[in-house]
Design a protein around this motif. Structure first.
Motif, PDB file in Angstrom:
ATOM      1  N   THR A 654      88.407  99.634   5.029  1.00 32.48           N
ATOM      2  CA  THR A 654      89.032 100.092   6.271  1.00 32.48           C
ATOM      3  C   THR A 654      88.210 101.229   6.871  1.00 32.48           C
ATOM      4  O   THR A 654      87.643 102.053   6.151  1.00 32.48           O
ATOM      5  N   PRO A 655      88.110 101.280   8.206  1.00 26.68           N
ATOM      6  CA  PRO A 655      87.381 102.393   8.825  1.00 26.68           C
ATOM      7  C   PRO A 655      88.175 103.686   8.735  1.00 26.68           C
ATOM      8  O   PRO A 655      89.386 103.679   8.458  1.00 26.68           O
ATOM      9  N   GLY A 656      87.507 104.797   9.012  1.00 24.33           N
ATOM     10  CA  GLY A 656      88.183 106.086   8.997  1.00 24.33           C
ATOM     11  C   GLY A 656      89.065 106.265  10.216  1.00 24.33           C
ATOM     12  O   GLY A 656      89.080 105.449  11.140  1.00 24.33           O
ATOM     13  N   LEU A 657      89.841 107.344  10.219  1.00 27.67           N
ATOM     14  CA  LEU A 657      90.707 107.638  11.356  1.00 27.67           C
ATOM     15  C   LEU A 657      89.866 107.891  12.594  1.00 27.67           C
ATOM     16  O   LEU A 657      88.788 108.488  12.531  1.00 27.67           O
ATOM     17  N   GLY A 658      90.368 107.440  13.719  1.00 25.63           N
ATOM     18  CA  GLY A 658      89.634 107.603  14.967  1.00 25.63           C
ATOM     19  C   GLY A 658      90.076 108.844  15.728  1.00 25.63           C
ATOM     20  O   GLY A 658      90.863 109.656  15.259  1.00 25.63           O
ATOM     21  N   THR A 659      89.549 108.935  16.966  1.00 20.86           N
ATOM     22  CA  THR A 659      89.866 110.034  17.865  1.00 20.86           C
ATOM     23  C   THR A 659      90.759 109.525  18.980  1.00 20.86           C
ATOM     24  O   THR A 659      90.378 108.610  19.729  1.00 20.86           O
ATOM     25  N   VAL A 660      91.963 110.063  19.072  1.00 26.97           N
ATOM     26  CA  VAL A 660      92.900 109.633  20.107  1.00 26.97           C
ATOM     27  C   VAL A 660      92.457 110.208  21.445  1.00 26.97           C
ATOM     28  O   VAL A 660      92.321 111.419  21.606  1.00 26.97           O
ATOM     29  N   LEU A 661      92.229 109.323  22.427  1.00 22.75           N
ATOM     30  CA  LEU A 661      91.835 109.750  23.770  1.00 22.75           C
ATOM     31  C   LEU A 661      93.044 109.986  24.662  1.00 22.75           C
ATOM     32  O   LEU A 661      93.017 110.865  25.526  1.00 22.75           O
ATOM     33  N   PHE A 662      94.085 109.190  24.454  1.00 22.51           N
ATOM     34  CA  PHE A 662      95.305 109.342  25.253  1.00 22.51           C
ATOM     35  C   PHE A 662      96.417 108.555  24.579  1.00 22.51           C
ATOM     36  O   PHE A 662      96.201 107.454  24.077  1.00 22.51           O
ATOM     37  N   ALA A 663      97.636 109.121  24.584  1.00 19.37           N
ATOM     38  CA  ALA A 663      98.803 108.425  24.045  1.00 19.37           C
ATOM     39  C   ALA A 663     100.042 108.908  24.777  1.00 19.37           C
ATOM     40  O   ALA A 663     100.146 110.090  25.135  1.00 19.37           O
ATOM     41  N   ASP A 664     100.974 107.974  25.024  1.00 20.01           N
ATOM     42  CA  ASP A 664     102.221 108.343  25.678  1.00 20.01           C
ATOM     43  C   ASP A 664     103.330 107.416  25.206  1.00 20.01           C
ATOM     44  O   ASP A 664     103.233 106.196  25.350  1.00 20.01           O
ATOM     45  N   GLY A 665     104.368 108.008  24.611  1.00 20.38           N
ATOM     46  CA  GLY A 665     105.551 107.261  24.220  1.00 20.38           C
ATOM     47  C   GLY A 665     106.677 107.422  25.224  1.00 20.38           C
ATOM     48  O   GLY A 665     107.804 107.022  24.960  1.00 20.38           O
ATOM     49  N   PHE A 666     106.367 108.074  26.376  1.00 18.58           N
ATOM     50  CA  PHE A 666     107.293 108.250  27.492  1.00 18.58           C
ATOM     51  C   PHE A 666     108.503 109.090  27.121  1.00 18.58           C
ATOM     52  O   PHE A 666     109.566 109.006  27.769  1.00 18.58           O
ATOM     53  N   GLU A 667     108.342 109.919  26.089  1.00 19.02           N
ATOM     54  CA  GLU A 667     109.488 110.733  25.652  1.00 19.02           C
ATOM     55  C   GLU A 667     109.783 111.887  26.596  1.00 19.02           C
ATOM     56  O   GLU A 667     110.793 112.585  26.450  1.00 19.02           O
ATOM     57  N   SER A 668     108.893 112.108  27.587  1.00 22.55           N
ATOM     58  CA  SER A 668     109.190 113.108  28.615  1.00 22.55           C
ATOM     59  C   SER A 668     110.212 112.588  29.615  1.00 22.55           C
ATOM     60  O   SER A 668     110.725 113.345  30.438  1.00 22.55           O
ATOM     61  N   GLY A 669     110.507 111.290  29.511  1.00 23.06           N
ATOM     62  CA  GLY A 669     111.415 110.677  30.471  1.00 23.06           C
ATOM     63  C   GLY A 669     110.753 110.366  31.800  1.00 23.06           C
ATOM     64  O   GLY A 669     111.438 110.037  32.773  1.00 23.06           O
ATOM     65  N   GLY A 670     109.414 110.450  31.840  1.00 23.65           N
ATOM     66  CA  GLY A 670     108.696 110.169  33.087  1.00 23.65           C
ATOM     67  C   GLY A 670     107.278 109.715  32.794  1.00 23.65           C
ATOM     68  O   GLY A 670     106.904 109.428  31.648  1.00 23.65           O
ATOM     69  N   LEU A 671     106.467 109.677  33.837  1.00 25.90           N
ATOM     70  CA  LEU A 671     105.082 109.201  33.741  1.00 25.90           C
ATOM     71  C   LEU A 671     104.096 110.273  34.190  1.00 25.90           C
ATOM     72  O   LEU A 671     103.015 109.974  34.703  1.00 25.90           O
ATOM     73  N   SER A 672     104.466 111.538  33.988  1.00 28.36           N
ATOM     74  CA  SER A 672     103.633 112.627  34.469  1.00 28.36           C
ATOM     75  C   SER A 672     102.293 112.714  33.756  1.00 28.36           C
ATOM     76  O   SER A 672     101.337 113.298  34.283  1.00 28.36           O
ATOM     77  N   ALA A 673     102.164 112.127  32.554  1.00 27.07           N
ATOM     78  CA  ALA A 673     100.900 112.196  31.811  1.00 27.07           C
ATOM     79  C   ALA A 673      99.840 111.268  32.389  1.00 27.07           C
ATOM     80  O   ALA A 673      98.667 111.384  32.037  1.00 27.07           O
ATOM     81  N   TRP A 674     100.229 110.348  33.281  1.00 30.97           N
ATOM     82  CA  TRP A 674      99.302 109.354  33.814  1.00 30.97           C
ATOM     83  C   TRP A 674      98.691 109.839  35.125  1.00 30.97           C
ATOM     84  O   TRP A 674      99.302 110.609  35.879  1.00 30.97           O
ATOM     85  N   THR A 675      97.490 109.406  35.417  1.00 26.79           N
ATOM     86  CA  THR A 675      96.774 109.831  36.622  1.00 26.79           C
ATOM     87  C   THR A 675      97.414 109.266  37.875  1.00 26.79           C
ATOM     88  O   THR A 675      97.560 109.938  38.887  1.00 26.79           O
ATOM     89  N   SER A 676      97.795 107.979  37.852  1.00 25.96           N
ATOM     90  CA  SER A 676      98.478 107.353  38.983  1.00 25.96           C
ATOM     91  C   SER A 676      99.427 106.290  38.451  1.00 25.96           C
ATOM     92  O   SER A 676      99.242 105.765  37.348  1.00 25.96           O
ATOM     93  N   LYS A 677     100.436 105.982  39.242  1.00 25.86           N
ATOM     94  CA  LYS A 677     101.408 104.986  38.803  1.00 25.86           C
ATOM     95  C   LYS A 677     102.115 104.399  40.023  1.00 25.86           C
ATOM     96  O   LYS A 677     102.105 104.994  41.112  1.00 25.86           O
ATOM     97  N   SER A 678     102.729 103.212  39.775  1.00 27.68           N
ATOM     98  CA  SER A 678     103.485 102.553  40.849  1.00 27.68           C
ATOM     99  C   SER A 678     104.446 101.550  40.238  1.00 27.68           C
ATOM    100  O   SER A 678     104.041 100.708  39.431  1.00 27.68           O
ATOM    101  N   GLY A 679     105.707 101.653  40.608  1.00 28.48           N
ATOM    102  CA  GLY A 679     106.667 100.615  40.268  1.00 28.48           C
ATOM    103  C   GLY A 679     107.266 100.672  38.884  1.00 28.48           C
ATOM    104  O   GLY A 679     108.286 100.034  38.635  1.00 28.48           O
ATOM    105  N   LEU A 680     106.665 101.394  37.919  1.00 30.30           N
ATOM    106  CA  LEU A 680     107.235 101.490  36.572  1.00 30.30           C
ATOM    107  C   LEU A 680     108.393 102.489  36.576  1.00 30.30           C
ATOM    108  O   LEU A 680     108.278 103.583  37.134  1.00 30.30           O
TER     109      LEU A 680
END
Length: 849
Positions: A654-680
């Motif tokens: 198995t390879p080693g652990l990687g580097t997370v570039l971005f992750a969102d489980g939407f636990e903020s109740g919104g989509l503020s972590a994303w650069t742009s959005k529409s309709g979700l």
């Protein structure tokens, strides 16, 4: 159509129920029907929309053997036939095995193709030979048409069927390939000429979808014969994926004729580990034959048991059967089907059953040529290959396919060499039009005349048969039946010969009251049994006229030996790290004299998991990064016998652990972590983890969230959890983009595909490559993962669903040299999509080493 009813189907662009007027000749508007089924049908290529509205209405209370005419009207009362004459039909004759009333019908196979005389197709091409054949059928006096499968190329889509208006030029859009095959069936110069002549359609390997059932409804006929005419979930078998396909088999009678419309076909591309072994050196062409047999034609199959019961309950008269895969064909790419033939390696075959119960002639398609086969021995049936209805023609008796001894007359054509080919007593054809054909069949009492007619209007190879038989006395009942167990799966039977006034043709063997095979001798080996199980046997005798004796009495009981034999050792075991915490282990199937019940997967000598009997891979999750593991596999049967473990062990690191570039489980109740959005829209009703997810629901809009990453990477691992709530089109799920926002590619789901609902696909937006799979995700949450390494022509990619590698979406291709700099979930490709999809726990990272 039946003796007393008929279903009329039509479509129009006007939404709303139409009406149907009908009556005797001269009074076509005497009666009116307004009730029926109504559905919206998209006749445009996939990804585009051109809706028509299809009505099916049933006329009942008709008189047998009588002619009627009709007219159809739109919801606003418009006469849809305009100035055209009223179509007419004649109901089936009263059932009478001794009838001598003449009956004429047509047989055609492999039709609905715009390929022109040079063998090419384009948005403007036209098949003059197909048009000529359809015109000839319209004027032939045929009471009905039997379709030998493959109606509408290339895949039996509704756009292949088409309508009286749409063409490759005026369609709303599509690829060149799609636009080349539009309105191949219902175009005005094709089936539009035959309106009024009912079709009894067998299914083929092209068009394993609901369209054949919807366009040629047969509810009354199917119900009357206790047949099947529905989309059916077929189980996973021979390593093939479980799938929902048409199951259409039924019978009908007219006068002294009984016709069996059978399902002997299978979907292309879902053959699993089927190897077509009975075809010998040409096995690669026969894998689908094996799947068809194992789904439809084993002794335990529903279709086989229905057919046997119906044949037994309808003695006498003249019998025909029509089905797609050919009993015998001298074409190298579409050969004869040994899984259906009565040969020593296949003693309980479909052909043996048809022969035993007096079926006189079989009509097949699949091979695009004409071939008449004469029986060469007992238990064989006269058969025709009539695959020249319009599909691109193929040669006969060339290459690896020599002219067989049973081939009495055959015609083929090669576009590449622009010349014909022939077998038996046939002259070599000088044009493709001389090979395109249909069969005109006329029955008068026991006399049957089959006249092939080509696209030039010429009759050829006309044959007249007389199936009269005056023998009505059955053989004597077999005596002295005895049996012994040969192994844990086989029992040997023997008995004393019967006698008959003309001659005994063979014997039927019954296990526990159900026929399991026939034998021309006084012995029979019943195999494929369960170990340590008691079985009860009887035997009857039959003659060439189809007369059967009473079954032997009393029944004889025999018990098989216990199962003491383990399966073979799985071979070809390999292990591949999928992520830093999971490894995929794969192997070749094992064999067992009774049946493999499953596989045990061992990691470093300890059991890691169990796989099912049809599985050839296993994902081992929950592992540690940067760790080497060793895997072996054994096979076991239902009696608990285990094979040895595979050797040598298969390693994976198995390879080693990687580097997370971005992750969102939407636990903020919104989509503020994303650069742009529409309709979700954030929601809490259905989540994968935590308290929040997002939902994209639209019938004509965009629903997405995009993230511009803080860095670029040539190798990434992107993932998202998704759940389809509903949908009727394609929908895009997961995208990768460069730092400027330009799309590099995306993974999508096809919610409109009837054969593989929800299947995944992958698009390379850099070079235009596209990949599709046959994986059916099913309901609930699914974990979608996409690994991509950008390296020019050596770029690698793999898609995983719920931890399992999707092989059809994995490989090496040219994905350019621009690194990944953006991440997206949802659909921003185009409007017009209809779906409702949930997303949760989205992440993109750089895998470790």
């Amino acid at each position: 159509m039946s003796q007393t009813g008929v279903a009329i189907t039509w479509a129009t662009v006007q939404q709303g129920h139409g009406s149907l007027a009908w009556g005797p000749p001269g009074g076509c508007s005497q009666n009116v029907v307004t009730a029926g089924t109504f559905s919206q049908v998209n006749v445009a290529p996939t990804g585009y929309t051109l809706n028509v509205y299809q009505d099916t209405m049933v006329i009942t209370g008709l008189a047998p053997g009588s002619t009627y005419c009709y007219r159809v009207y739109a919801a606003d009362g418009t006469d849809l036939l305009g100035t055209d004459p009223s179509p007419s039909f004649t109901t089936l004759d009263p059932v009478d095995p001794s009838s001598t009333t003449a009956l004429t019908f047509a047989v055609i196979g492999d039709l609905g193709d715009n390929t022109d005389a040079t063998g090419t197709s384009s948005p403007t091409s036209f098949n003059t030979s197909q048009a000529a054949i359809d015109a000839a059928i319209a004027s032939s006096g045929a009471r009905f048409v039997l379709g030998a499968g493959d109606i509408g190329y290339s895949d039996g889509s509704q756009s292949n069927y088409g309508d009286l208006w749409e063409t490759g030029v005026n369609a709303p859009g599509g690829t060149s390939s799609q636009l080349s095959q539009i309105s191949n069936v219902f175009g005005p110069a094709y089936w539009g000429q035959i309106r009024g002549v009912p079709m009894f359609a067998a299914d083929g390997n092209h068009g394993q979808n609901n369209n054949i059932l919807r366009n040629w409804p047969e509810a009354g006929t199917v119900t009357a014969s206790n047949g099947s005419y529905a989309m059916t979930l077929y189980p996973a078998i021979d390593g093939a994926t479980a799938g929902t396909y048409p199951s259409n088999w039924y019978a009908f009678s007219s006068g002294n004729v009984r016709v069996y419309v059978l399902d002997a076909s299978w979907v292309d591309g879902n053959v699993g580990s089927g190897n077509g072994g009975l075809c010998g050196s040409n096995a690669s062409a026969c894998a689908a034959f094996q799947l068809d047999h194992d789904q439809h034609w084993t002794l335990q199959s529903a279709e086989y048991q229905w057919l046997q019961a119906d044949l037994a309950s309808h003695p006498g008269g003249v019998k025909f059967a029509v089905f797609h895969y050919p009993l015998r064909s001298d074409n190298s790419t579409q050969p004869g089907d040994p899984y259906l033939q009565n040969i020593p390696a296949n003693p309980n075959s479909l052909e043996a059953l048809l022969s035993q119960y007096g079926v006189d002639i079989v009509f097949n398609g699949h091979a695009h040529l004409y071939q008449r086969n004469a029986p060469s021995g007992p238990g064989q049936v006269i058969s025709y290959v009539t695959g020249g209805g319009g599909g691109r023609l193929e040669p006969v008796g060339t290459g690896s396919a020599t002219c067989s001894p049973t081939d009495a007359y055959a015609l083929g054509w090669s576009y590449s060499s622009n010349k014909g080919s022939a077998c038996g007593g046939a002259p070599v054809p000088t044009s493709a039009a001389a090979v395109f054909h249909y069969l005109k069949v006329t029955v008068r009492g026991t006399q049957v005349t089959v006249t092939p007619i080509n696209a030039l209007g010429q009759a050829f190879d006309a044959q007249t048969y007389d199936f009269a038989s005056g023998d009505t006395t059955p053989p004597t009942t077999p005596t002295g039946l005895g049996g012994q167990s040969l192994s844990d799966t086989a029992i040997q039977l023997g008995w004393t010969a019967s006698t008959d006034a003309v001659g005994v043709t063979g014997y039927t063997i019954y296990r526990d009251g159900v026929a399991v095979g026939t034998s021309p001798t006084t012995s029979f080996t019943d195999s494929g049994l369960a170990p340590a199980t008691s079985y009860s046997y009887t035997v009857d005798a039959f003659d060439a006229a189809g007369n059967h004796s009473a079954q032997s009495s009393p029944p004889v009981g025999v018990v098989t030996l216990p199962d003491g034999s383990p399966p073979s050792v799985p071979s070809g075991v390999s292990a591949t790290a999928l992520t830093s915490t999971s490894v995929n282990v794969s192997w070749q199937p094992a064999t067992d004299d009774v049946g493999v019940a499953g596989y045990t997967i061992y990691r470093d000598g300890a059991q890691a998991g169990i796989a099912g009997p049809g599985d050839t891979s296993f994902v081992d999750p929950g592992l540690s990064p940067s760790t080497t593991y060793s895997f072996t596999v054994d096979a076991f049967d239902a009696a608990g016998n285990h094979s040895d473990q595979s050797s040598p062990p298969a390693p994976a690191t198995t390879p080693g652990l990687g580097t997370v570039l971005f992750a969102d489980g939407f636990e903020s109740g919104g989509l503020s972590a994303w650069t742009s959005k529409s309709g979700l829209v954030p929601e809490q009703l259905t989540v994968h983890s935590g308290s929040w997810a997002v939902e994209g629901s639209t019938t004509n809009g965009l629903t997405y969230a995009k993230k511009t990453l803080g860095t670029t990477a040539a190798t990434v691992h992107a993932s998202v959890w998704y759940q389809v709530v509903s949908g009727s089109t394609t929908a895009n799920l997961l995208w990768l983009r460069d730092s400027a926002g330009t799309a590099l590619g995306y993974v999508w789901t096809d919610l409109a595909n009837a054969t593989y609902p929800g299947r995944l696909g992958l698009r390379d937006m850099v070079t235009g490559g596209a990949f599709t799979s046959t994986v059916i995700p099913g309901p609930g949450w699914h974990h979608l993962e996409w690994d991509l390494t950008i390296a020019g022509t050596n770029s690698t990619f793999q898609v995983l669903l719920d931890g399992a590698l999707v092989g059809q979406l994995s490989g090496t291709t040219d994905w350019g040299t621009t690194a990944v700099g953006g991440f997206q979930i949802g659909d921003s490709n185009q409007s017009g999509h209809t779906y409702d999809i949930l997303f949760d726990d989205a992440e993109i990272d750089i895998p470790g080493s």
